[in-house]
Design an enzyme around this catalytic site. Structure first.
Site, mmCIF file in Angstrom:
data_model
loop_
_atom_site.group_PDB
_atom_site.id
_atom_site.type_symbol
_atom_site.label_atom_id
_atom_site.label_comp_id
_atom_site.label_asym_id
_atom_site.label_seq_id
_atom_site.Cartn_x
_atom_site.Cartn_y
_atom_site.Cartn_z
ATOM 1 N N ASN A 11 43.105 -64.330 -7.498
ATOM 2 C CA ASN A 11 44.451 -63.971 -7.036
ATOM 3 C C ASN A 11 45.293 -65.242 -6.964
ATOM 4 O O ASN A 11 45.027 -66.128 -6.155
ATOM 5 C CB ASN A 11 44.353 -63.305 -5.657
ATOM 6 C CG ASN A 11 45.709 -62.953 -5.082
ATOM 7 O OD1 ASN A 11 46.735 -63.091 -5.755
ATOM 8 N ND2 ASN A 11 45.723 -62.523 -3.826
ATOM 9 N N LYS A 13 48.343 -65.568 -6.015
ATOM 10 C CA LYS A 13 49.287 -65.533 -4.893
ATOM 11 C C LYS A 13 50.639 -66.145 -5.331
ATOM 12 O O LYS A 13 51.062 -65.914 -6.480
ATOM 13 C CB LYS A 13 48.713 -66.241 -3.670
ATOM 14 C CG LYS A 13 47.415 -65.573 -3.192
ATOM 15 C CD LYS A 13 47.047 -65.975 -1.794
ATOM 16 C CE LYS A 13 45.816 -65.224 -1.332
ATOM 17 N NZ LYS A 13 45.447 -65.543 0.064
ATOM 18 N N HIS A 95 46.781 -55.843 0.005
ATOM 19 C CA HIS A 95 46.286 -57.175 0.337
ATOM 20 C C HIS A 95 46.796 -57.525 1.741
ATOM 21 O O HIS A 95 47.909 -57.129 2.112
ATOM 22 C CB HIS A 95 46.776 -58.209 -0.679
ATOM 23 C CG HIS A 95 46.134 -59.540 -0.488
ATOM 24 N ND1 HIS A 95 46.554 -60.429 0.477
ATOM 25 C CD2 HIS A 95 45.067 -60.103 -1.093
ATOM 26 C CE1 HIS A 95 45.781 -61.500 0.426
ATOM 27 N NE2 HIS A 95 44.878 -61.322 -0.510
ATOM 28 N N GLU A 143 38.114 -58.493 3.069
ATOM 29 C CA GLU A 143 38.531 -59.884 3.296
ATOM 30 C C GLU A 143 39.022 -60.025 4.737
ATOM 31 O O GLU A 143 40.154 -59.650 5.048
ATOM 32 C CB GLU A 143 39.730 -60.226 2.414
ATOM 33 C CG GLU A 143 39.523 -60.254 0.964
ATOM 34 C CD GLU A 143 40.691 -60.947 0.278
ATOM 35 O OE1 GLU A 143 41.848 -60.576 0.487
ATOM 36 O OE2 GLU A 143 40.439 -61.907 -0.455
ATOM 37 N N ILE A 148 40.885 -66.077 5.370
ATOM 38 C CA ILE A 148 41.618 -66.287 4.106
ATOM 39 C C ILE A 148 42.240 -67.677 4.091
ATOM 40 O O ILE A 148 42.865 -68.108 5.059
ATOM 41 C CB ILE A 148 42.697 -65.203 3.938
ATOM 42 C CG1 ILE A 148 42.032 -63.852 3.640
ATOM 43 C CG2 ILE A 148 43.686 -65.580 2.820
ATOM 44 C CD1 ILE A 148 43.005 -62.679 3.512
ATOM 45 N N GLY A 183 37.831 -67.446 1.742
ATOM 46 C CA GLY A 183 37.081 -68.683 1.871
ATOM 47 C C GLY A 183 36.035 -68.919 0.798
ATOM 48 O O GLY A 183 35.312 -69.905 0.833
ATOM 49 N N ALA A 204 41.218 -67.055 -4.119
ATOM 50 C CA ALA A 204 42.506 -67.654 -4.472
ATOM 51 C C ALA A 204 42.445 -69.179 -4.407
ATOM 52 O O ALA A 204 42.292 -69.845 -5.432
ATOM 53 C CB ALA A 204 43.623 -67.117 -3.580
ATOM 54 N N SER A 205 42.525 -69.734 -3.195
ATOM 55 C CA SER A 205 42.692 -71.192 -3.062
ATOM 56 C C SER A 205 41.536 -71.993 -3.650
ATOM 57 O O SER A 205 41.750 -73.104 -4.148
ATOM 58 C CB SER A 205 42.883 -71.567 -1.585
ATOM 59 O OG SER A 205 41.809 -71.051 -0.814
HETATM 60 O O1 G3P Z 1 43.053 -62.281 -2.497
HETATM 61 C C1 G3P Z 1 42.075 -63.220 -2.192
HETATM 62 C C2 G3P Z 1 42.524 -64.083 -1.101
HETATM 63 O O2 G3P Z 1 43.136 -63.401 -0.066
HETATM 64 C C3 G3P Z 1 41.432 -64.968 -0.581
HETATM 65 O O3 G3P Z 1 42.041 -66.192 -0.352
HETATM 66 O O4 G3P Z 1 42.209 -68.607 -0.543
HETATM 67 O O5 G3P Z 1 40.459 -67.578 0.946
HETATM 68 O O6 G3P Z 1 40.232 -67.450 -1.545
HETATM 69 P P1 G3P Z 1 41.180 -67.528 -0.381
#
Ligand code: G3P
Length: 225
Positions: A11, A13, A95, A143, A148, A183, A204-205
């Site tokens: 994602n 974002k 989301h 999630e 997150i 995470g 994502a990150s």
């Molecule tokens: O959509 C996935 C996201 O919400 C997870 O974020 O940065 O923890 O991988 P992250």
């Protein structure tokens, strides 16, 4: 295109590191590595980049969200029909950064199904995973919002939410596949997610903010095996 599992869903974002030309570059890298390693990877670029990304890659491209509205006089909305016309093959629904009411989630899953778009309904805990499964999406992605963007993977911080979401979703509708996210950073987190019964991860990150995106993606893909 039916998404093979286990799968890594990325994602993008609205991070500066993954919009515009950066979104295209990351998508081409993910596409090349998915082909090289015969791995299942899906990318979710910003809607502003979706059309040009899907024109350049062979992996599935999903929208990050859509509005539960009919096409027409809808300034600024994103409809499922717009996603189809932009070349998307699926979308995230609900989301935690774009929360919806249950009626809108149901509307979107039904409209997406009619338009042959895959759906991945995002949930924040086991009860919502169970409820989301009743809508009949293709995927549920659990999630915990508090994890997150953090440095600790849900598979370490709260493995039970993954394991129990898998159990409850299977009980409601065994056709619905479960992903987990929040995470997730590396191949170890991916293999742990699969050990807990998930059929992939949503992240994502860990990818978008990685210094070496190629090495990070290769490590994540290795965790699918
Ligand atoms: O959509 C996935 C996201 O919400 C997870 O974020 O940065 O923890 O991988 P992250």
């Amino acid at each position: 295109m039916a998404v093979e599992t286990p799968v890594i869903v990325i994602n993008y974002k609205a991070y500066p590191e993954s919009i515009g030309p950066a979104a295209l570059e990351l998508s081409k890298l993910a596409d090349a590595l998915a082909r090289e390693k015969r791995a299942s990877v899906v990318v979710c670029p910003p809607v502003s980049d979706l059309f040009c990304v899907q024109a350049e890659v062979g992996i599935p491209v999903w929208g990050q969200a859509a509005d539960a509205v009919e096409p027409g006089g809808r300034t600024g909305h994103v409809t499922c029909e717009m996603l189809v016309n932009a070349g998307a093959e699926g979308l995230l629904v609900n989301h935690s950064e774009r929360r919806l009411q249950l009626a809108d989630m149901e509307w979107l899953v039904a409209r997406a199904r009619r338009l042959k778009l895959d759906t991945c309904v995002c949930t924040n805990n086991v009860a919502v995973s169970r409820a989301a499964a009743a809508l009949g999406p293709d995927f549920v992605a659990v999630e915990p919002p508090e994890l997150i963007g953090g440095d600790v993977s849900v598979t370490t911080a709260d493995p039970e939410v993954v394991r129990r979401s898998v159990e409850e979703v299977r009980r409601v509708d065994p056709k619905v596949r479960v992903l987990c996210g929040a995470g997730v950073k590396n191949g170890k987190d991916v293999s742990k997610a699969i050990e807990l019964g998930a059929q992939g991860v949503l992240l994502a990150s860990g990818v978008v903010k990685a210094k070496d995106k190629r090495a990070t993606l290769l490590d994540l893909i290795a965790g699918l095996k």
